[in-house]
Scaffold this active site. Structure first.
Site, PDB file in Angstrom:
ATOM      1  N   ARG A  39      -0.971 -73.752  31.831  1.00  0.00           N
ATOM      2  CA  ARG A  39      -1.530 -72.494  32.648  1.00  0.00           C
ATOM      3  C   ARG A  39      -2.276 -71.797  31.348  1.00  0.00           C
ATOM      4  O   ARG A  39      -1.718 -71.233  30.500  1.00  0.00           O
ATOM      5  CB  ARG A  39      -0.524 -71.458  33.260  1.00  0.00           C
ATOM      6  CG  ARG A  39       0.079 -72.388  34.320  1.00  0.00           C
ATOM      7  CD  ARG A  39       1.133 -71.278  34.762  1.00  0.00           C
ATOM      8  NE  ARG A  39       2.071 -71.894  35.948  1.00  0.00           N
ATOM      9  CZ  ARG A  39       1.749 -71.925  37.182  1.00  0.00           C
ATOM     10  NH1 ARG A  39       0.862 -71.142  37.641  1.00  0.00           N
ATOM     11  NH2 ARG A  39       2.578 -72.610  38.066  1.00  0.00           N
TER      12      ARG A  39
ATOM     13  N   HIS B 289      -6.049 -67.933  29.293  1.00  0.00           N
ATOM     14  CA  HIS B 289      -6.700 -66.815  30.267  1.00  0.00           C
ATOM     15  C   HIS B 289      -6.604 -65.376  29.314  1.00  0.00           C
ATOM     16  O   HIS B 289      -5.826 -65.007  28.329  1.00  0.00           O
ATOM     17  CB  HIS B 289      -5.945 -66.539  31.375  1.00  0.00           C
ATOM     18  CG  HIS B 289      -5.542 -67.498  32.128  1.00  0.00           C
ATOM     19  ND1 HIS B 289      -4.403 -68.007  32.851  1.00  0.00           N
ATOM     20  CD2 HIS B 289      -6.396 -68.535  32.541  1.00  0.00           C
ATOM     21  CE1 HIS B 289      -4.641 -69.129  33.604  1.00  0.00           C
ATOM     22  NE2 HIS B 289      -5.677 -69.616  33.302  1.00  0.00           N
TER      23      HIS B 289
ATOM     24  N   LYS C 140       0.322 -58.741  27.063  1.00  0.00           N
ATOM     25  CA  LYS C 140       1.485 -59.170  28.021  1.00  0.00           C
ATOM     26  C   LYS C 140       2.608 -59.528  27.031  1.00  0.00           C
ATOM     27  O   LYS C 140       2.843 -59.687  25.797  1.00  0.00           O
ATOM     28  CB  LYS C 140       1.204 -60.875  28.069  1.00  0.00           C
ATOM     29  CG  LYS C 140      -0.314 -60.942  28.946  1.00  0.00           C
ATOM     30  CD  LYS C 140      -0.560 -62.434  29.263  1.00  0.00           C
ATOM     31  CE  LYS C 140      -1.620 -62.419  30.211  1.00  0.00           C
ATOM     32  NZ  LYS C 140      -2.241 -63.874  30.457  1.00  0.00           N
TER      33      LYS C 140
ATOM     34  N   HIS D 278      -4.545 -66.457  26.278  1.00  0.00           N
ATOM     35  CA  HIS D 278      -3.171 -66.753  26.379  1.00  0.00           C
ATOM     36  C   HIS D 278      -2.909 -67.960  27.327  1.00  0.00           C
ATOM     37  O   HIS D 278      -3.675 -68.100  28.303  1.00  0.00           O
ATOM     38  CB  HIS D 278      -2.463 -65.693  26.846  1.00  0.00           C
ATOM     39  CG  HIS D 278      -0.729 -66.024  27.132  1.00  0.00           C
ATOM     40  ND1 HIS D 278      -0.235 -66.152  28.526  1.00  0.00           N
ATOM     41  CD2 HIS D 278       0.171 -66.181  26.166  1.00  0.00           C
ATOM     42  CE1 HIS D 278       0.864 -66.685  28.411  1.00  0.00           C
ATOM     43  NE2 HIS D 278       1.465 -66.717  27.091  1.00  0.00           N
TER      44      HIS D 278
ATOM     45  N   TYR E 165       6.318 -62.437  33.065  1.00  0.00           N
ATOM     46  CA  TYR E 165       5.511 -61.514  31.938  1.00  0.00           C
ATOM     47  C   TYR E 165       5.217 -60.336  32.407  1.00  0.00           C
ATOM     48  O   TYR E 165       4.946 -60.366  33.671  1.00  0.00           O
ATOM     49  CB  TYR E 165       4.550 -62.507  31.163  1.00  0.00           C
ATOM     50  CG  TYR E 165       3.211 -62.796  32.244  1.00  0.00           C
ATOM     51  CD1 TYR E 165       2.185 -62.053  32.322  1.00  0.00           C
ATOM     52  CD2 TYR E 165       3.452 -63.885  32.759  1.00  0.00           C
ATOM     53  CE1 TYR E 165       1.277 -62.271  33.075  1.00  0.00           C
ATOM     54  CE2 TYR E 165       2.657 -64.378  33.843  1.00  0.00           C
ATOM     55  CZ  TYR E 165       1.274 -63.665  33.921  1.00  0.00           C
ATOM     56  OH  TYR E 165       0.239 -63.952  34.761  1.00  0.00           O
TER      57      TYR E 165
ATOM     58  N   ASP F 158      -8.557 -73.845  35.880  1.00  0.00           N
ATOM     59  CA  ASP F 158      -8.238 -73.897  34.493  1.00  0.00           C
ATOM     60  C   ASP F 158      -9.053 -75.496  34.235  1.00  0.00           C
ATOM     61  O   ASP F 158      -9.571 -75.353  33.013  1.00  0.00           O
ATOM     62  CB  ASP F 158      -6.812 -74.090  34.156  1.00  0.00           C
ATOM     63  CG  ASP F 158      -6.214 -72.875  34.168  1.00  0.00           C
ATOM     64  OD1 ASP F 158      -7.045 -71.741  34.284  1.00  0.00           O
ATOM     65  OD2 ASP F 158      -4.923 -72.730  34.103  1.00  0.00           O
TER      66      ASP F 158
END
Length: 192
Positions: free
Chosen positions: A62, A65, A75, A122, A135, A173
């Protein structure tokens, strides 16, 4: 005395946090966030939202971003079940570490947390099936400011624990641009 140990990573703005666990025969107790303790360590983010994800398989990636100003987000990442390799890439134009990355493993058993400040892209890769990640963010979700960089961009050369053919990505992504030609919306501000 703080119930946390704070350890800056290779890029000092990114901080690994180890909460102290107090255990007995029943289990354990720990603080996961304390505004006072974090502020004393130089982390003064005012978190406004909690997010949680479940990744069914090992090798789910993931990221990478970010949200651009004025809706940038810091975060605080923690694993509830399983384990991840958590990655932060400095995208603050003018930073001495611009375009560099740092990473650490976060596990449910270890209870580590990673603070990723504003100005970083991240992402993470799951190391175990059934991994749950939570998070905190210090700004609300603003889809019009979303941005990202390809997770496997050769210019960044991130040492992911999964080969490109094994990584499981979202459609979004899969289509993120590379770092070459990236025009960062973030500017580095040296700390006094």
């Amino acid at each position: 005395m703080s119930n946390f140990a704070f350890e800056p990573l290779a890029i000092p703005a990114v901080v690994l946090i180890r909460p102290k666990k107090f255990g007995d025969a029943r289990g354990y107790f720990m603080e996961t966030w304390s505004q006072e303790a974090f502020a004393a360590a130089g982390i003064d983010a005012a978190f406004v939202q909690d997010n949680q994800s479940l990744s069914a398989a090992r090798g789910v990636v993931r990221g990478l971003h970010f949200q651009a100003p004025p809706a940038a987000q810091a975060k605080l990442v923690r694993v509830l079940k399983g384990a991840i390799l958590d990655v932060a890439v400095d995208i603050r134009a003018g930073s001495p570490s611009y375009g560099r990355w740092c990473a650490t493993t976060l596990t449910a058993d270890g209870s580590e947390q990673l603070f990723v400040p504003r100005g970083f892209a991240h992402g993470f890769c799951t190391l175990e099936p059934g991994t749950e990640v939570t998070y905190k963010v210090d700004g609300p979700y603003a889809p019009e400011t979303e941005g990202g960089i390809a997770w496997n961009d050769p210019e960044l050369a991130i040492d992911w624990p999964v080969a490109g053919s094994e990584a499981q990505l979202s459609g979004k992504d899969t289509n993120l641009p590379g770092f070459a030609g990236f025009a960062s919306p973030f500017r580095y501000k040296a700390q006094p």
